[in-house]
Scaffold this motif. Structure first.
Motif, PDB file in Angstrom:
ATOM      1  N   LEU A  13      -1.597  -2.334  -2.475  1.00  0.00           N
ATOM      2  CA  LEU A  13      -1.292  -3.325  -1.444  1.00  0.00           C
ATOM      3  C   LEU A  13      -2.524  -3.683  -0.626  1.00  0.00           C
ATOM      4  O   LEU A  13      -2.705  -4.838  -0.240  1.00  0.00           O
ATOM      5  CB  LEU A  13      -0.187  -2.795  -0.518  1.00  0.00           C
ATOM      6  N   GLN A  14      -3.367  -2.712  -0.339  1.00  0.00           N
ATOM      7  CA  GLN A  14      -4.552  -2.993   0.470  1.00  0.00           C
ATOM      8  C   GLN A  14      -5.640  -3.683  -0.333  1.00  0.00           C
ATOM      9  O   GLN A  14      -6.587  -4.203   0.245  1.00  0.00           O
ATOM     10  CB  GLN A  14      -5.085  -1.694   1.082  1.00  0.00           C
ATOM     11  N   GLY A  15      -5.513  -3.722  -1.632  1.00  0.00           N
ATOM     12  CA  GLY A  15      -6.518  -4.376  -2.464  1.00  0.00           C
ATOM     13  C   GLY A  15      -6.322  -5.879  -2.587  1.00  0.00           C
ATOM     14  O   GLY A  15      -7.125  -6.570  -3.214  1.00  0.00           O
ATOM     15  N   ARG A  16      -5.265  -6.403  -1.988  1.00  0.00           N
ATOM     16  CA  ARG A  16      -4.997  -7.843  -2.093  1.00  0.00           C
ATOM     17  C   ARG A  16      -5.898  -8.634  -1.148  1.00  0.00           C
ATOM     18  O   ARG A  16      -6.193  -8.207  -0.044  1.00  0.00           O
ATOM     19  CB  ARG A  16      -3.542  -8.136  -1.763  1.00  0.00           C
ATOM     20  N   GLY A  17      -6.310  -9.812  -1.604  1.00  0.00           N
ATOM     21  CA  GLY A  17      -7.180 -10.650  -0.797  1.00  0.00           C
ATOM     22  C   GLY A  17      -6.432 -11.437   0.261  1.00  0.00           C
ATOM     23  O   GLY A  17      -6.852 -11.519   1.402  1.00  0.00           O
TER      24      GLY A  17
ATOM     25  N   LEU B  97       4.202  -8.033  -5.753  1.00  0.00           N
ATOM     26  CA  LEU B  97       2.982  -7.371  -6.208  1.00  0.00           C
ATOM     27  C   LEU B  97       2.236  -8.197  -7.245  1.00  0.00           C
ATOM     28  O   LEU B  97       1.010  -8.148  -7.310  1.00  0.00           O
ATOM     29  CB  LEU B  97       3.316  -6.004  -6.806  1.00  0.00           C
ATOM     30  N   ALA B  98       2.971  -8.942  -8.058  1.00  0.00           N
ATOM     31  CA  ALA B  98       2.320  -9.734  -9.106  1.00  0.00           C
ATOM     32  C   ALA B  98       3.223 -10.888  -9.506  1.00  0.00           C
ATOM     33  O   ALA B  98       4.440 -10.829  -9.353  1.00  0.00           O
ATOM     34  CB  ALA B  98       2.027  -8.862 -10.322  1.00  0.00           C
ATOM     35  N   ARG B  99       2.575 -11.930 -10.026  1.00  0.00           N
ATOM     36  CA  ARG B  99       3.302 -13.086 -10.553  1.00  0.00           C
ATOM     37  C   ARG B  99       2.826 -13.313 -11.977  1.00  0.00           C
ATOM     38  O   ARG B  99       1.630 -13.245 -12.262  1.00  0.00           O
ATOM     39  CB  ARG B  99       3.014 -14.319  -9.712  1.00  0.00           C
ATOM     40  N   ILE B 100       3.778 -13.616 -12.863  1.00  0.00           N
ATOM     41  CA  ILE B 100       3.435 -13.935 -14.248  1.00  0.00           C
ATOM     42  C   ILE B 100       3.944 -15.347 -14.515  1.00  0.00           C
ATOM     43  O   ILE B 100       5.136 -15.628 -14.380  1.00  0.00           O
ATOM     44  CB  ILE B 100       4.067 -12.940 -15.237  1.00  0.00           C
ATOM     45  N   ARG B 101       2.996 -16.224 -14.875  1.00  0.00           N
ATOM     46  CA  ARG B 101       3.351 -17.604 -15.196  1.00  0.00           C
ATOM     47  C   ARG B 101       2.574 -17.994 -16.439  1.00  0.00           C
ATOM     48  O   ARG B 101       1.367 -17.829 -16.500  1.00  0.00           O
ATOM     49  CB  ARG B 101       2.987 -18.527 -14.035  1.00  0.00           C
TER      50      ARG B 101
ATOM     51  N   THR C  70      -8.502 -14.394  -6.114  1.00  0.00           N
ATOM     52  CA  THR C  70      -9.210 -14.821  -7.319  1.00  0.00           C
ATOM     53  C   THR C  70      -8.962 -16.299  -7.626  1.00  0.00           C
ATOM     54  O   THR C  70      -9.690 -16.885  -8.422  1.00  0.00           O
ATOM     55  CB  THR C  70      -8.775 -13.965  -8.530  1.00  0.00           C
ATOM     56  N   LEU C  71      -7.924 -16.904  -7.017  1.00  0.00           N
ATOM     57  CA  LEU C  71      -7.627 -18.322  -7.259  1.00  0.00           C
ATOM     58  C   LEU C  71      -8.556 -19.253  -6.507  1.00  0.00           C
ATOM     59  O   LEU C  71      -8.863 -20.329  -6.949  1.00  0.00           O
ATOM     60  CB  LEU C  71      -6.189 -18.639  -6.846  1.00  0.00           C
ATOM     61  N   THR C  72      -8.970 -18.847  -5.310  1.00  0.00           N
ATOM     62  CA  THR C  72      -9.755 -19.752  -4.457  1.00  0.00           C
ATOM     63  C   THR C  72     -11.225 -19.642  -4.703  1.00  0.00           C
ATOM     64  O   THR C  72     -11.768 -18.907  -5.391  1.00  0.00           O
ATOM     65  CB  THR C  72      -9.472 -19.444  -2.969  1.00  0.00           C
TER      66      THR C  72
END
Length: 172
Positions: free
Chosen positions: A96-100, A156-160, A170-172
């Motif tokens: 959880l703390q590793g999220r941007g 926690l995660a999305r799969i598309r 990582t998207l921006t």
């Protein structure tokens, strides 16, 4: 919520405590087994014999030592379970703390597959049924009447389209 290093330290200390208890249980079990050595040949206790009182006393001591060894082994198993739970919590804190940045409703579409945290350490995978302002309505197993809702901070995660995304930075 504790920091990841504090959670890892707590899990490490619990694991060390469980290992010490397991070693103590093994030592006590070996000692208790050795106390039954007098009775190894199968000789019954002879009522009225001069050795009867000491044999009864030795058997009672061996039985008490065995029960103490069993209790310490149970304590060791409980400590091992607690250590495993604390390690799972430490892993979750680190994750959880590793999220941007936090998830928002703009990050999801109907049909996305999401991994969500259901309890402190458990995760489940669902398909998104509805995207709300503050939460996701997920497709439950009951055909609609038991669809769970989870707030975005539990995602926690999305799969598309076969692509798994865990960190939005990582998207921006």
């Amino acid at each position: 919520m504790a920091s990841a290093s504090e959670a890892r330290d707590r899990a490490r200390r619990a694991r060390e405590h469980a290992d010490r208890l397991a070693a103590e249980a093994e030592r006590r079990s070996d000692r208790a087994s050795g106390m039954y050595g007098r009775f190894a040949g199968g000789q019954p206790l002879l009522v009225g014999h001069h050795s009867y009182r000491s044999a009864v006393r030795d058997r009672a001591r061996a039985d008490a030592a065995t029960w103490r060894a069993i209790e310490v082994r149970k304590d060791a198993e409980r400590a091992r379970d607690k250590a495993a739970r604390l390690q799972a919590e430490a892993d979750m804190v680190e994750r959880l703390q590793g999220r941007g940045r936090a998830w928002t409703f703009a990050d999801f579409r109907i049909g996305d597959v999401v991994e969500v945290r259901t309890f402190r350490t458990c995760t489940d995978v669902y398909r998104v049924k509805r995207v709300n302002r503050a939460s996701l309505t997920l497709q439950g197993p009951g055909g609609g009447f038991d669809d769970p809702r989870r707030p975005y901070d539990r995602v926690l995660a999305r799969i598309r389209d076969g692509v798994r995304l865990t960190d939005l930075a990582t998207l921006t």
